[in-house]
Design an enzyme around this catalytic site. Sequence first.
Site, PDB file in Angstrom:
ATOM      1  N   ASP A 415       6.561   9.436   7.059  1.00 40.25           N
ATOM      2  CA  ASP A 415       7.063   9.897   5.864  1.00 40.25           C
ATOM      3  C   ASP A 415       5.739   9.793   4.782  1.00 40.25           C
ATOM      4  OD1 ASP A 415       6.915   7.051   5.564  1.00 40.25           O
ATOM      5  OD2 ASP A 415       9.269   6.864   5.018  1.00 40.25           O
TER       6      ASP A 415
HETATM    7  C1  LAN Z   1       6.512  -0.972   5.616  1.00 40.67           C
HETATM    8  C2  LAN Z   1       5.833  -0.348   4.298  1.00 40.67           C
HETATM    9  C3  LAN Z   1       6.133   0.896   3.971  1.00 40.67           C
HETATM   10  C4  LAN Z   1       7.309   1.492   4.723  1.00 40.67           C
HETATM   11  C5  LAN Z   1       7.641   3.006   4.248  1.00 40.67           C
HETATM   12  C6  LAN Z   1       6.574   4.131   4.229  1.00 40.67           C
HETATM   13  C7  LAN Z   1       8.376   2.966   2.663  1.00 40.67           C
HETATM   14  C8  LAN Z   1       9.018   3.628   4.975  1.00 40.67           C
HETATM   15  O1  LAN Z   1       9.493   4.757   4.419  1.00 40.67           O
HETATM   16  C9  LAN Z   1       8.678   3.578   6.386  1.00 40.67           C
HETATM   17  C10 LAN Z   1       8.156   2.175   6.935  1.00 40.67           C
HETATM   18  C11 LAN Z   1       7.190   1.365   6.337  1.00 40.67           C
HETATM   19  C12 LAN Z   1       5.947   2.164   6.655  1.00 40.67           C
HETATM   20  C13 LAN Z   1       7.135   0.050   6.418  1.00 40.67           C
HETATM   21  C14 LAN Z   1       7.414  -0.599   7.903  1.00 40.67           C
HETATM   22  C15 LAN Z   1       7.715  -2.075   8.055  1.00 40.67           C
HETATM   23  C16 LAN Z   1       6.696  -3.175   7.124  1.00 40.67           C
HETATM   24  C17 LAN Z   1       5.021  -2.413   7.812  1.00 40.67           C
HETATM   25  C18 LAN Z   1       6.702  -2.586   5.870  1.00 40.67           C
HETATM   26  C19 LAN Z   1       8.133  -2.712   5.123  1.00 40.67           C
HETATM   27  C20 LAN Z   1       5.595  -3.340   5.133  1.00 40.67           C
HETATM   28  C21 LAN Z   1       5.764  -4.732   6.024  1.00 40.67           C
HETATM   29  C22 LAN Z   1       6.823  -4.331   7.120  1.00 40.67           C
HETATM   30  C23 LAN Z   1       6.005  -5.206   8.440  1.00 40.67           C
HETATM   31  C24 LAN Z   1       7.060  -5.052   9.414  1.00 40.67           C
HETATM   32  C25 LAN Z   1       6.172  -6.851   7.989  1.00 40.67           C
HETATM   33  C26 LAN Z   1       5.531  -7.700   8.952  1.00 40.67           C
HETATM   34  C27 LAN Z   1       6.959  -8.678   9.326  1.00 40.67           C
HETATM   35  C28 LAN Z   1       7.621  -8.253  10.437  1.00 40.67           C
HETATM   36  C29 LAN Z   1       8.939  -8.815  10.707  1.00 40.67           C
HETATM   37  C30 LAN Z   1       6.997  -7.562  11.719  1.00 40.67           C
END
Ligand code: LAN
Length: 681
Positions: A415
């Site tokens: 995205d």
């Molecule tokens: C994110 C941050 C951005 C987010 C968006 C782009 C907003 C979304 O539309 C797709 C998924 C994504 C890229 C995403 C996936 C999971 C993340 C990386 C996070 C929420 C930021 C932190 C999270 C990550 C998994 C945290 C680490 C902890 C774990 C439990 C593995």
Amino acid sequence: MPFSSTTPRLDVRPLPPPAPELEPARDARSATRDPLAAALEDGLRAFCGRQRADGHWAGDYGGPLFLLPGFAIACHVTGVELSDYQRRRMIAYLEHVQNHDGGWGLHIESPSYVFGTTLNYVALRLLGVGPDDTRAARARAWLLAHGGAAGVPNWGKFWLAVLGVYSWDGVLPVPPELWLMPRSVPLHPANYWCHTRAIYLPVSYLYGRRARGPESQLLGALRQEIFCERVDEIRWSALREQVAPGDVYTPHSTLLRFAGRALAQYDRVHVRALRRRALAAVLDHIRHEDESTNYLDIGPVSKPLNMLAIWFAEGDSPRFRRHVERLGDYLWDAEDGMKVQGYNGSQLWDTAFTAQAILESGMADELDATLQRAHAFIDANQVRENVPDHARYFRDATIGAWPFSTAEQAWPVSDCTAEALKVSLLLAPRVESPLSDARLRQAADFLLSQQNDDGGWSEYERRRGPAWLELFNAAELFGDIMIAQTYVECTAAAVKGLSAFSRHDPRYRRGAVQDAIARGARCIRALQRDDGSFYGSWGVCFTYGTWFGIEGLLAAGASRHDDAIRRAVAFLRATQRDDGGWGESYRSCTELRYVQHERAQVVNTAWAMLALMAAGCTSREVLEPAARLLASRQRADGTWAQEAISGVFNKACMINYDNYRNIFPLWALARYHRVMETSAH
Ligand code: LAN
């Protein structure tokens, strides 16, 4: 200590300088401006004034409360020195986010968890707070009243195990040998969701070596402090299946329990040569991830774990030093103290949204310099090459895609690619060097390559494993983390991106693009719930998902009178509050049903307005109170205050998007003006 004069130190990475000041407003603004127009104008100027010189908007990406302890433990074990200032600021943060009952939650708005309390208590102590300090004493009292650290969820167990205060026998087995299986075996980590895979990697290394930090008096004291039992009387292996009930989102499955027992047996007799080979393979993958991401790694959990693995493998080596240098990218120092962020930032994402908001506002010419810089940032952060040897390391081709943060982090997202592609097309007519067609085509190719078989899109990679892999979820805190899933947000964004692309470059892979859009739209329809809403997985929650659902369907060619659109609109109309706004509690995400917040939230209100207006709603009766609510919450300096947390991941953990409180009200007000102007004519 291995270091004396050149002890590695933690450094916060400075932000790029602020962008030059905006030109003063062109025409003297009259004192009798319409208050809604004034809110938009003043707000945009204020927010654009916060842009950095490289074109992005920086923001605090905190919220989860299990990240700082990982960093503190990794620094402690490897002897990385924190300055007094950093210690004080981190302690200030821990104090700021401590609950009234003395514990810490999973995230800043969560009730206390054994997980959060154990890890943050340990972090406080490692940062130099004594056991009798009131903050520590209150936390310990809460922890011991809730069973102590024995029942900390599995992730807590492994952090405590590498630190050296928990036995690896109490951790669910994480055998590195899994990496040696053929990839066609579904249980091979290559088939997991990339974050789970990236965490399994260093954890399997540390587990496989039974790595633990150097013994010290402090660790001895901690062992006395965090358990209800006497440590020498604990039967560690019995703790593998014991988890504090309040911390559990996904209980262990019978299959996981069974596998855990079998693997623990294997571990006792494991074949040494096989383990050596497995550890070498794992280390090779860790080094690849480190090098291909400039030592940022995919996220804030795997980062300190990879650093630990490199430390145990190599000691104070050049690779280890490179790791230490990039720790600071995750730190953020703000009013509430210094925290570890959920990522190395949300730079690209925020920039792409802000540019779209400005472009919709009628102030694009006035804010041209801001848009030029945003373009420069988007241009500079497209991923221009695949990571080396990508297939061997289970990575996809990513050339032409965009990441959530920065290109050097090298983990692009569907995205983010779609939003950046869309905004690049919108900016093209006003910038001197728009992105070349070849680069836009690469972005479209990436999106096409990432569509799942169900027609939807995941975030980082296509879904690789079967659904039953979820039965092996050993992180009880979270839901749906074993395999990549299809999300309405990613699907809608990809459809929007591809449809904008196909208008620009209609001949390029025409059939494939049209087919992908049509399948994407069918998938969006299938994701719609009976009440007309869409569940949002990355924002709180149904207002967010429904905004994407509506815009995705429209981009795929659905008419505003389409039944799915009408049902989604009816859902939003039904959740509007008496004050004109929308406000969702984060509990919507965990409970999978719409839960009203006590108060309207500007971010939810903006998402709902954007969605309604996209769907053709022009009703003043519906929209004006919402717009007024946004304006009434604006502060004198043109910005909005932080309200309830608005981001989420893995169903259960919330995360703060600092810039959303400005970006979305501005975007909604911008669209409101356009809609009202057109409907007046
Ligand atoms: C994110 C941050 C951005 C987010 C968006 C782009 C907003 C979304 O539309 C797709 C998924 C994504 C890229 C995403 C996936 C999971 C993340 C990386 C996070 C929420 C930021 C932190 C999270 C990550 C998994 C945290 C680490 C902890 C774990 C439990 C593995």
